[in-house]
Design an enzyme around this catalytic site. Structure first.
Site, PDB file in Angstrom:
ATOM      1  N   GLU A  77       0.820  -1.212   0.000  1.00 25.23           N
ATOM      2  CA  GLU A  77       0.000   0.000   0.000  1.00 25.23           C
ATOM      3  C   GLU A  77       0.856   1.265   0.000  1.00 25.23           C
ATOM      4  O   GLU A  77       0.533   2.237  -0.685  1.00 25.23           O
ATOM      5  CB  GLU A  77      -0.901  -0.013   1.249  1.00 25.23           C
ATOM      6  CG  GLU A  77      -1.930   1.091   1.235  1.00 25.23           C
ATOM      7  CD  GLU A  77      -2.862   1.019   2.439  1.00 25.23           C
ATOM      8  OE1 GLU A  77      -3.837   1.754   2.440  1.00 25.23           O
ATOM      9  OE2 GLU A  77      -2.613   0.215   3.351  1.00 25.23           O
ATOM     10  N   ASP A  78       1.964   1.246   0.751  1.00 23.66           N
ATOM     11  CA  ASP A  78       2.709   2.496   0.982  1.00 23.66           C
ATOM     12  C   ASP A  78       4.024   2.617   0.228  1.00 23.66           C
ATOM     13  O   ASP A  78       4.700   3.635   0.347  1.00 23.66           O
ATOM     14  CB  ASP A  78       3.002   2.646   2.498  1.00 23.66           C
ATOM     15  CG  ASP A  78       1.726   2.815   3.304  1.00 23.66           C
ATOM     16  OD1 ASP A  78       0.707   3.143   2.687  1.00 23.66           O
ATOM     17  OD2 ASP A  78       1.758   2.614   4.527  1.00 23.66           O
TER      18      ASP A  78
END
Length: 729
Positions: A77-78
């Site tokens: 996600e990051d």
């Protein structure tokens, strides 16, 4: 080996000796590389978060795949690391776990979205329950480091934690996680209530610990004599659960705290019952307080014997007796499956729950998920109130159904099937016909009679006695679909009735624009939806009327009304300006009154308003009514404080406390000890056991107020006391 991983590996070796430490180290290296330039809000390197989540999971005894997924859970996600790369590096299982957690993270929370989030959690759980375990550990670490976030974020996350994550941890039987989540969220949302309970707990700790030690020594001695190997220890009370019990049982703090908790851990089920007999031989059990959760486990796999006995000094003592394996499962819930895989119904190597497992509630949730389209109802069915203990009843075929305590045949009918509930017309309990509102007891056999009529449906009266969220929601749902028109009419009438009762102008308040604006503020699509909500009991008519009144500037929309509702703060015989302690610029001989709506005292910034026939009314500059007065600037005058020895001022204070017997008498006694003359008092108690009292009193020297507030604050149970500036605040 990387020294940073040493604490994690030490825990893993203790809880899961066969774990692949090299795989875990590789996952850490990949996560550390991809998060290398990122920082947490606290300023710490980002990798500290996945490492902390993995450590929490290691303490629960989860397997190495779960630990790897925890270390990698934020990478996709990051960072630039893709899911395909992750699958290639670590395999499909870890890839699916990370993907599941990532999807949950992307869901936005909010009233409507909450249930959607939970649905996705349930679907993810049905595929692999470890997704949710990682998510719970992730939330726990975020709650521990929440102080670095802005206040509105802290409150939002804490509310989500109390309403969604703690109940889910409870559903999974993960009590260690649940208790910590609840206490952290409670401290964040209600710091003053939390501090007051913490203070009351610590005050009683020394006396309680001596009593606890005496009980432990006697129980241990008896078990040694009976040749039962056992570990006996005191059980810590968690602040949020103490507060919940105060609300649920409607008792004061002292009544809860007499229940001292003792836990007895033994080697086998046979020893559990032997230990119970030994304890009952010494102390008399309290009737009705014995629960056998070994023979009939709770929905979340919890097993234990519960008994309450009258211990030393005639005080009740609560004991829980269980095996070490049961204790591990009670603490770690579904995560304990990896520790005790040989037990029947444990997850297979993929972590999926096998058919016939103890996790029957998970299948039940999946059924509800397919069955209901209303997100709020689904969320309600998932929440489990701590305070509600269960009763176990049987169908005519011998199937066990768990219901909340105090449940009725209608709750039973809805637990069997929605249609059975809707068509229910009668019930037979243990072979005898009973009214639908009668309470069911443990071990009752219940048979439901249903109507064959196509028009059959529930009665609105059922809402007064059903206990389960499922039954209540199903009944409401039926009425919202089938009886919307009736609800709209009922809502319209209820609002009109509430207005007439207060003598309010119906025409002005019921105008389409004012109501439409209010409906939009309350998130209803139109006025009909607002009427229907009132008719169905979702929102009180009184609350709608209050909001309507507030939206058009309050009942006292004319400034003369404001002036006339204020009390003169002195007798008419006193000098015209000085008695109130206020002088009007340019004319000392003007009748002055301090307004009751904001009770100004020396030190407050004030404004004067020339009323018709009532002299000058003085308001605090921040009073809610001043905005209206400013619309007539020609009637505003400059005023200043000039208190004399005979000046008397009105002060209004609000006291917030955890409700208990004699609270009001303690507060009024303290106020009279401080030599204040109470003119009016009002007390309301909310469902969450918070008593809010408002006092208006006369005071000569405003500096004395600080001493008064300090004295009231020291009363047991009071967690906040402050001066109120008026009706609006």
């Amino acid at each position: 080996m990387n020294p940073v991983l040493e604490p994690l590996f030490r825990t893993v070796r203790a809880t899961h000796p066969k774990a692949d430490l090299r795989l875990i180290e590789r996952a850490y290296d990949v996560a550390a590389y991809h998060h290398r330039d990122q920082k947490r809000k606290s300023g710490d390197p980002y990798i500290t978060h996945p490492l902390a989540v993995a450590t929490i999971l290691a303490e629960l005894g989860t397997d190495d795949e779960t630990l790897c997924a925890a270390l990698l859970h934020d990478t996709v996600e990051d960072t630039a690391y893709s899911l395909d790369e992750l699958r290639g590096d670590f395999g499909d299982t870890i890839g699916s776990l990370v993907d599941g957690v990532t999807k949950l993270d992307k869901v936005k929370f909010g009233d409507a979205a909450q249930a959607e989030t939970v649905r996705k959690m349930v679907v993810a759980m049905s595929r692999d329950i470890r997704v949710l375990i990682i998510k719970l550990a992730d939330r726990l670490h975020n709650m521990r480091t929440m102080r670095y976030l802005p206040e509105h974020k802290r409150h939002q996350k804490s509310r989500e934690t109390l309403e969604i994550f703690a109940p889910l941890a409870h559903r999974l039987g993960m009590n260690t996680i649940k208790w910590e989540l609840e206490d952290l969220a409670f401290a964040m949302l209600y710091p003053k209530r939390y501090d007051e309970i913490a203070r009351m707990v610590s005050e009683r700790a020394p006396r309680r610990d001596l009593f606890l030690q005496e009980v432990i020594e006697k129980v241990s001695g008896d078990l040694r004599e009976a040749k039962i190997r056992a570990v006996v220890k005191g059980r810590p009370k968690h602040y949020y659960s103490v507060y919940q019990k105060m609300i649920a049982r409607d008792v004061a703090f002292d009544d809860i705290y007499d229940l001292v908790g003792i836990r007895v851990l033994v080697d086998s089920v046979r020893d559990c019952y032997a230990a119970l007999g030994t304890i009952h031989a010494r102390w008399n059990p309290v009737p009705g307080r014995f629960k056998d959760y070994i023979a009939m486990p709770k929905f979340n796999m919890y097993q234990s014997l519960h008994t309450t006995v009258i211990g030393p000094e005639g005080k009740p003592v609560e004991l829980q007796i269980r095996t070490h394996a049961m204790h591990h499962r009670a603490e770690y819930g579904v995560a304990a499956h990896w520790k005790y895989k040989e037990e029947v119904g444990s997850p297979g190597p993929t972590g999926k729950v096998k058919p016939g497992s103890d996790m029957a509630w998970l299948r039940q949730l999946l059924d509800w998920q397919k069955e209901t389209s209303d997100p709020g109802e689904f969320l309600e069915s998932l929440r489990f109130d701590l305070s509600v203990s269960e009763v176990y009843v049987f169908t005519p075929k011998g199937q066990v159904i768990a219901l909340p305590e105090g449940a009725t045949p209608v709750d039973f009918a809805y637990a069997v099937h929605t249609e059975v509930g809707h068509r229910c017309i009668g019930a037979r309990v243990n072979g005898r016909l009973v009214p639908l509102e009668s309470r069911l007891g443990n071990g009752d056999t219940v048979e439901i009679f249903t109507s064959k009529s196509p028009d059959a449906g529930p009665s609105r009266d059922w809402l007064k006695f059903v206990k389960s969220g499922r039954a209540r929601n199903k009944i409401r749902q039926w009425f919202s679909k089938e009886r919307r028109e009736t609800a709209i009419e009922a809502g319209k009438e209820a609002i009109g009735r509430a207005m007439r009762k207060q003598g309010l102008p119906l025409q002005r308040l019921m105008s389409g624009e004012a109501l439409l604006a209010l409906a939009r503020d309350l998130r209803y699509p139109d006025v009909s939806a607002l009427y229907a909500a009132v008719g169905e009991g979702h929102i009180a008519a009184q609350a709608v009327v209050q909001k309507l009144v507030a939206s058009i500037g309050g009942v006292d929309s004319a400034e003369e009304d404001i002036a006339e509702t204020s009390l003169p703060t002195r007798l008419r015989g006193r000098p015209r300006g000085g008695g109130a302690g206020v002088v009007v610029a340019g004319d000392a001989d003007v009748w002055v009154r301090l307004s009751k709506c904001c009770t100004p005292v020396p030190g407050d910034e004030i404004v004067g308003f020339v009323t018709r026939g009532h002299g000058v009314s003085v308001h605090r500059a921040d009073c809610t009514n001043v905005q209206q007065l400013k619309e007539q600037p020609d009637r505003l005058v400059e005023v200043s404080w000039s208190p004399s020895d005979d000046s008397v001022f009105l002060v209004a204070i609000q006291v917030e406390a955890l409700d208990r017997p004699r609270l009001l008498s303690d507060v009024t006694r303290t106020l009279s000890d401080q030599h204040v003359n109470i003119l009016s008092a009002s007390v309301t108690t909310s469902r969450d056991r918070v008593a809010v009292s408002k006092f208006t009193f006369e005071m000569g020297d405003p500096k004395h107020l600080g001493h008064v507030l300090k004295a009231v604050r020291s009363i047991q149970g009071v967690f906040d006391v402050y001066r109120v500036s008026g009706a609006g605040n």
